[in-house]
Write an enzyme that holds these catalytic residues in place. Sequence first.
Site, PDB file in Angstrom:
ATOM      1  N   CYS A   9       0.868  -1.179   0.000  1.00 16.20           N
ATOM      2  CA  CYS A   9       0.000   0.000   0.000  1.00 16.20           C
ATOM      3  C   CYS A   9       0.906   1.230   0.000  1.00 16.20           C
ATOM      4  O   CYS A   9       2.091   1.125  -0.302  1.00 16.20           O
ATOM      5  CB  CYS A   9      -0.990  -0.020   1.173  1.00 16.20           C
ATOM      6  N   ARG A  15      -3.329  -0.760   5.362  1.00 11.78           N
ATOM      7  CA  ARG A  15      -3.888  -1.827   4.540  1.00 11.78           C
ATOM      8  C   ARG A  15      -2.954  -3.011   4.348  1.00 11.78           C
ATOM      9  O   ARG A  15      -3.356  -4.167   4.524  1.00 11.78           O
ATOM     10  CB  ARG A  15      -4.307  -1.268   3.181  1.00 11.78           C
ATOM     11  N   ASP A 126      -8.118   3.484   1.432  1.00  7.86           N
ATOM     12  CA  ASP A 126      -7.183   3.872   2.489  1.00  7.86           C
ATOM     13  C   ASP A 126      -7.974   4.460   3.656  1.00  7.86           C
ATOM     14  O   ASP A 126      -8.622   5.498   3.502  1.00  7.86           O
ATOM     15  CB  ASP A 126      -6.187   4.894   1.951  1.00  7.86           C
TER      16      ASP A 126
END
Length: 162
Positions: A9, A15, A126
Site C-alpha cells: 500500500c 492496509r 485507504d
Amino acid sequence: MTIRILFVCLGNICRSPTAEGVLRRRVQERAPHLQVEIDSAGTHAYHVGDPPDRRAIAAAARRGVDLGGLRARTVEDADFAAFDLLVAMDQLNREVLLDRSPDEYRERVRLMLEFAPSTDVEDVPDPYYGGPVGFEQVLDLVEEASKGLLDELLARSGARRR
C-alpha cells in the site's frame, strides 16, 4: 518450495500490514502445511520503521489478527525478483509497482481485490484519514480477498508438487 507474497500500500501502516496479518492467520487455520512467506511494504517512505496504525492494530485484534511486531518498510528493487506475488491494495500503488518493475516480473504484480471477484469495488480504500468504520471495511475486503488468494496459492502449490 516456498511461495513468497508481498502486500503493498502507500505507507505500509494500514492496509498492507492488515493483509499480511489476515493471510498469515488464514494460512495457519486452513493450510498450515503450505510453505508461504508473507510480508508487506509501502510505495512511499512516510512511516519506515513505524508499527501499523493503532486503529489498524485494534480493528485487527478484534477479529483475532495480530499485527504486533510488524514495522513499515518500502518496496525495494530486489522485491520484484524475491516475491512470487506483489499484491497492491489499489490501482495507484499497482501502477507505481508496474512502473518500477523490471519487465520480466510485471506479471507478478496483482491487485488485492482480483482475489475477491464477488466484491463490486476494485480498490481497498485507504482508511488513514477516516474513522473506525474504514478500518472495519478494510478488514472485510481483505478477509474476502484472502480466501481467494489462499485458494490460488493452494492450487499453485498442488501444481508444483506434480
